[in-house]
Design a protein around this motif. Structure first.
Motif, PDB file in Angstrom:
ATOM      1  N   LYS A 127      24.769 -38.403 -28.029  1.00 33.85           N
ATOM      2  CA  LYS A 127      25.895 -38.467 -28.659  1.00 33.85           C
ATOM      3  C   LYS A 127      26.597 -39.652 -28.709  1.00 33.85           C
ATOM      4  O   LYS A 127      27.216 -40.174 -29.861  1.00 33.85           O
ATOM      5  CB  LYS A 127      26.819 -37.420 -27.933  1.00 33.85           C
ATOM      6  CG  LYS A 127      28.417 -37.109 -28.462  1.00 33.85           C
ATOM      7  CD  LYS A 127      29.272 -36.231 -27.639  1.00 33.85           C
ATOM      8  CE  LYS A 127      30.482 -36.128 -28.302  1.00 33.85           C
ATOM      9  NZ  LYS A 127      31.528 -35.520 -27.591  1.00 33.85           N
ATOM     10  N   HIS A 129      25.054 -42.581 -28.787  1.00 30.48           N
ATOM     11  CA  HIS A 129      24.275 -43.667 -29.758  1.00 30.48           C
ATOM     12  C   HIS A 129      24.948 -43.236 -31.013  1.00 30.48           C
ATOM     13  O   HIS A 129      24.871 -44.231 -31.758  1.00 30.48           O
ATOM     14  CB  HIS A 129      22.831 -43.351 -29.435  1.00 30.48           C
ATOM     15  CG  HIS A 129      22.172 -44.187 -28.409  1.00 30.48           C
ATOM     16  ND1 HIS A 129      22.507 -43.661 -26.873  1.00 30.48           N
ATOM     17  CD2 HIS A 129      21.685 -45.241 -28.352  1.00 30.48           C
ATOM     18  CE1 HIS A 129      21.973 -44.463 -26.022  1.00 30.48           C
ATOM     19  NE2 HIS A 129      21.293 -45.590 -26.988  1.00 30.48           N
ATOM     20  N   ARG A 130      24.874 -41.964 -31.296  1.00 35.62           N
ATOM     21  CA  ARG A 130      25.238 -41.470 -32.609  1.00 35.62           C
ATOM     22  C   ARG A 130      26.769 -41.930 -33.179  1.00 35.62           C
ATOM     23  O   ARG A 130      26.909 -42.386 -34.192  1.00 35.62           O
ATOM     24  CB  ARG A 130      25.094 -40.128 -32.471  1.00 35.62           C
ATOM     25  CG  ARG A 130      25.506 -39.314 -34.144  1.00 35.62           C
ATOM     26  CD  ARG A 130      25.374 -38.018 -33.973  1.00 35.62           C
ATOM     27  NE  ARG A 130      26.099 -37.191 -33.006  1.00 35.62           N
ATOM     28  CZ  ARG A 130      26.045 -36.205 -32.392  1.00 35.62           C
ATOM     29  NH1 ARG A 130      24.991 -35.405 -32.914  1.00 35.62           N
ATOM     30  NH2 ARG A 130      26.770 -35.589 -31.670  1.00 35.62           N
ATOM     31  N   GLU A 131      27.691 -41.689 -32.122  1.00 35.43           N
ATOM     32  CA  GLU A 131      28.871 -42.293 -32.453  1.00 35.43           C
ATOM     33  C   GLU A 131      29.127 -43.777 -32.624  1.00 35.43           C
ATOM     34  O   GLU A 131      29.917 -44.399 -33.489  1.00 35.43           O
ATOM     35  CB  GLU A 131      29.850 -41.915 -31.419  1.00 35.43           C
ATOM     36  CG  GLU A 131      30.118 -40.351 -31.228  1.00 35.43           C
ATOM     37  CD  GLU A 131      31.130 -39.910 -30.114  1.00 35.43           C
ATOM     38  OE1 GLU A 131      31.349 -40.657 -29.321  1.00 35.43           O
ATOM     39  OE2 GLU A 131      31.377 -38.752 -30.215  1.00 35.43           O
ATOM     40  N   TYR A 188      19.464 -45.944 -31.690  1.00 36.50           N
ATOM     41  CA  TYR A 188      19.640 -44.648 -31.871  1.00 36.50           C
ATOM     42  C   TYR A 188      18.429 -43.832 -32.316  1.00 36.50           C
ATOM     43  O   TYR A 188      18.291 -42.614 -32.009  1.00 36.50           O
ATOM     44  CB  TYR A 188      20.624 -44.713 -33.080  1.00 36.50           C
ATOM     45  CG  TYR A 188      20.771 -43.228 -33.626  1.00 36.50           C
ATOM     46  CD1 TYR A 188      21.737 -42.271 -33.155  1.00 36.50           C
ATOM     47  CD2 TYR A 188      19.968 -42.853 -34.946  1.00 36.50           C
ATOM     48  CE1 TYR A 188      21.847 -40.974 -33.730  1.00 36.50           C
ATOM     49  CE2 TYR A 188      20.093 -41.604 -35.478  1.00 36.50           C
ATOM     50  CZ  TYR A 188      21.090 -40.660 -35.165  1.00 36.50           C
ATOM     51  OH  TYR A 188      21.203 -39.532 -35.727  1.00 36.50           O
ATOM     52  N   ARG A 192      17.181 -40.397 -30.877  1.00 35.84           N
ATOM     53  CA  ARG A 192      17.095 -39.275 -31.489  1.00 35.84           C
ATOM     54  C   ARG A 192      15.611 -38.560 -31.567  1.00 35.84           C
ATOM     55  O   ARG A 192      15.416 -37.347 -31.300  1.00 35.84           O
ATOM     56  CB  ARG A 192      17.135 -39.498 -33.020  1.00 35.84           C
ATOM     57  CG  ARG A 192      17.297 -38.463 -33.891  1.00 35.84           C
ATOM     58  CD  ARG A 192      17.342 -39.134 -35.440  1.00 35.84           C
ATOM     59  NE  ARG A 192      17.331 -37.900 -36.508  1.00 35.84           N
ATOM     60  CZ  ARG A 192      16.432 -37.394 -36.952  1.00 35.84           C
ATOM     61  NH1 ARG A 192      15.084 -37.632 -36.591  1.00 35.84           N
ATOM     62  NH2 ARG A 192      16.254 -36.421 -37.974  1.00 35.84           N
ATOM     63  N   PHE A 205      21.123 -39.010 -39.596  1.00 44.98           N
ATOM     64  CA  PHE A 205      22.113 -38.481 -38.619  1.00 44.98           C
ATOM     65  C   PHE A 205      22.017 -36.902 -38.568  1.00 44.98           C
ATOM     66  O   PHE A 205      22.008 -36.214 -39.612  1.00 44.98           O
ATOM     67  CB  PHE A 205      23.694 -38.501 -39.084  1.00 44.98           C
ATOM     68  CG  PHE A 205      24.056 -40.192 -38.742  1.00 44.98           C
ATOM     69  CD1 PHE A 205      23.928 -40.697 -37.405  1.00 44.98           C
ATOM     70  CD2 PHE A 205      23.934 -40.830 -39.849  1.00 44.98           C
ATOM     71  CE1 PHE A 205      24.597 -41.954 -37.272  1.00 44.98           C
ATOM     72  CE2 PHE A 205      24.435 -42.333 -39.475  1.00 44.98           C
ATOM     73  CZ  PHE A 205      24.717 -42.787 -38.309  1.00 44.98           C
ATOM     74  N   THR A 207      23.427 -33.200 -35.939  1.00 40.71           N
ATOM     75  CA  THR A 207      24.238 -32.815 -35.134  1.00 40.71           C
ATOM     76  C   THR A 207      23.439 -32.447 -33.778  1.00 40.71           C
ATOM     77  O   THR A 207      22.169 -32.553 -33.639  1.00 40.71           O
ATOM     78  CB  THR A 207      25.135 -31.744 -35.590  1.00 40.71           C
ATOM     79  OG1 THR A 207      24.125 -30.362 -35.906  1.00 40.71           O
ATOM     80  CG2 THR A 207      25.376 -31.970 -36.805  1.00 40.71           C
ATOM     81  N   LEU A 213      24.397 -34.277 -40.324  1.00 41.95           N
ATOM     82  CA  LEU A 213      25.797 -34.549 -40.125  1.00 41.95           C
ATOM     83  C   LEU A 213      26.688 -34.189 -41.322  1.00 41.95           C
ATOM     84  O   LEU A 213      26.638 -34.273 -42.452  1.00 41.95           O
ATOM     85  CB  LEU A 213      26.134 -35.820 -39.723  1.00 41.95           C
ATOM     86  CG  LEU A 213      27.203 -36.418 -38.988  1.00 41.95           C
ATOM     87  CD1 LEU A 213      26.958 -35.795 -37.526  1.00 41.95           C
ATOM     88  CD2 LEU A 213      27.134 -38.041 -38.798  1.00 41.95           C
TER      89      LEU A 213
END
Length: 292
Positions: A127, A129-131, A188, A192, A205, A207, A213
């Motif tokens: 999360k 890394h994604r943000e 990322y 992932r 991306f 969720t 996403l």
């Protein structure tokens, strides 16, 4: 109307977001016709009816840009009907939309984004890394929200430090990546793969449930972090796009190059950012010049 929407999708190559806006605008006008005039068919609408609808929109205190878009949607639909021989004239031709207020693009100060990256409490899990990657991509490339959510893993080329985006009108463009963004992207992707080893989604991306996403998530991420350094009323993904363009221009970047990076069809759309630079020059002048 369904034929019109297919025309927008396959011939005009409008984005899904734009087509939804057209659908919403035409449905609202159709509802107005039924409620106020008890008319079922949009083709029966004349200049007086459309003008009364515009007046009703103004009385609802809708933003002038929203009203302009709704009139444009109706005007395009009637042009489509004329080409098909469904109507003889376009009743929207003489419709005058309310004046647009001059509005400069909102942007954040140059050091604000650096402050977010340095002080932002990004967790070390997937999360986090994604943000962080969402913020860096929006500000580091100036891409649109729809372009971000539609990014595929195959669009990323870490070896050449570039990525490919599909913009408005299905136009592709190649964007350069700075070294920091390359590192964030690489981290990322590794995270992932470790978190979802069996995920076969083509999208960059995903969720926590491994689905593509969605836009609201991106809005929440931008608001969560940018509200700590920006007092702007609207901390949205587009503000980071505006900031990308404004900061490039302030540092002497060529306007034509910024146009290509943003994926604008014409230079006129990019020139709005010059006003922010002029305002900055005025502020410097008024503060420093003895005759100011």
């Amino acid at each position: 109307m369904e034929l019109f929407f297919k025309y927008l999708q396959y011939e005009k190559r409008f984005s899904p977001h734009t087509i939804i806006s057209y659908q919403t605008d035409l449905q609202q006008f159709k509802d107005y016709l039924q409620e106020v005039y008890e008319v079922e068919d949009i083709k029966a609408a004349d200049h007086a009816i459309i003008r009364s609808w515009v007046v009703a929109l103004v009385q609802k205190d809708l933003d002038s840009r929203t009203i302009h878009r709704k009139i444009a949607s109706l005007r395009s639909y009637f042009r489509f009907l004329m080409r098909r021989g469904e109507v003889e004239s376009n009743p929207t031709v003489r419709i005058k939309a309310p004046k647009l207020a001059k509005k400069l693009p909102s942007f954040i100060p140059e050091d604000a984004f650096t402050q977010v990256l340095d002080q932002g409490s990004f967790s070390e899990d997937f999360k986090g890394h994604r943000e962080k990657l969402i913020l860096e991509l929006l500000y580091g490339t100036g891409m649109r929200l729809a372009e971000l959510t539609n990014l595929k893993l195959t669009d990323i080329n870490l070896s050449s430090s570039t990525l490919k985006v599909l913009g408005k009108g299905n136009k592709e463009r190649i964007l350069p990546l700075n070294p920091s963004l390359v590192n964030t992207l690489s981290g990322y992707i590794k995270e992932r793969q470790a978190t979802f080893p069996d995920n076969n989604s083509p999208f960059l991306f995903v969720t926590d449930k491994e689905a593509p996403l969605y836009p609201k998530y991106v809005y929440r991420v931008v608001k969560k972090y940018m509200s700590t350094v920006s007092t702007a009323q609207k901390n949205s993904p587009h503000v980071l796009r505006h900031s990308f363009a404004t900061h490039l221009l302030n540092r002497g970047a060529d306007l034509g190059a910024i146009k290509d990076l943003l994926g604008h069809a014409s230079l006129a759309a990019t020139q709005v950012y010059t006003h922010n630079s002029i305002e900055k020059l005025k502020a410097v002048f008024e503060k420093a010049h003895p005759k100011a």
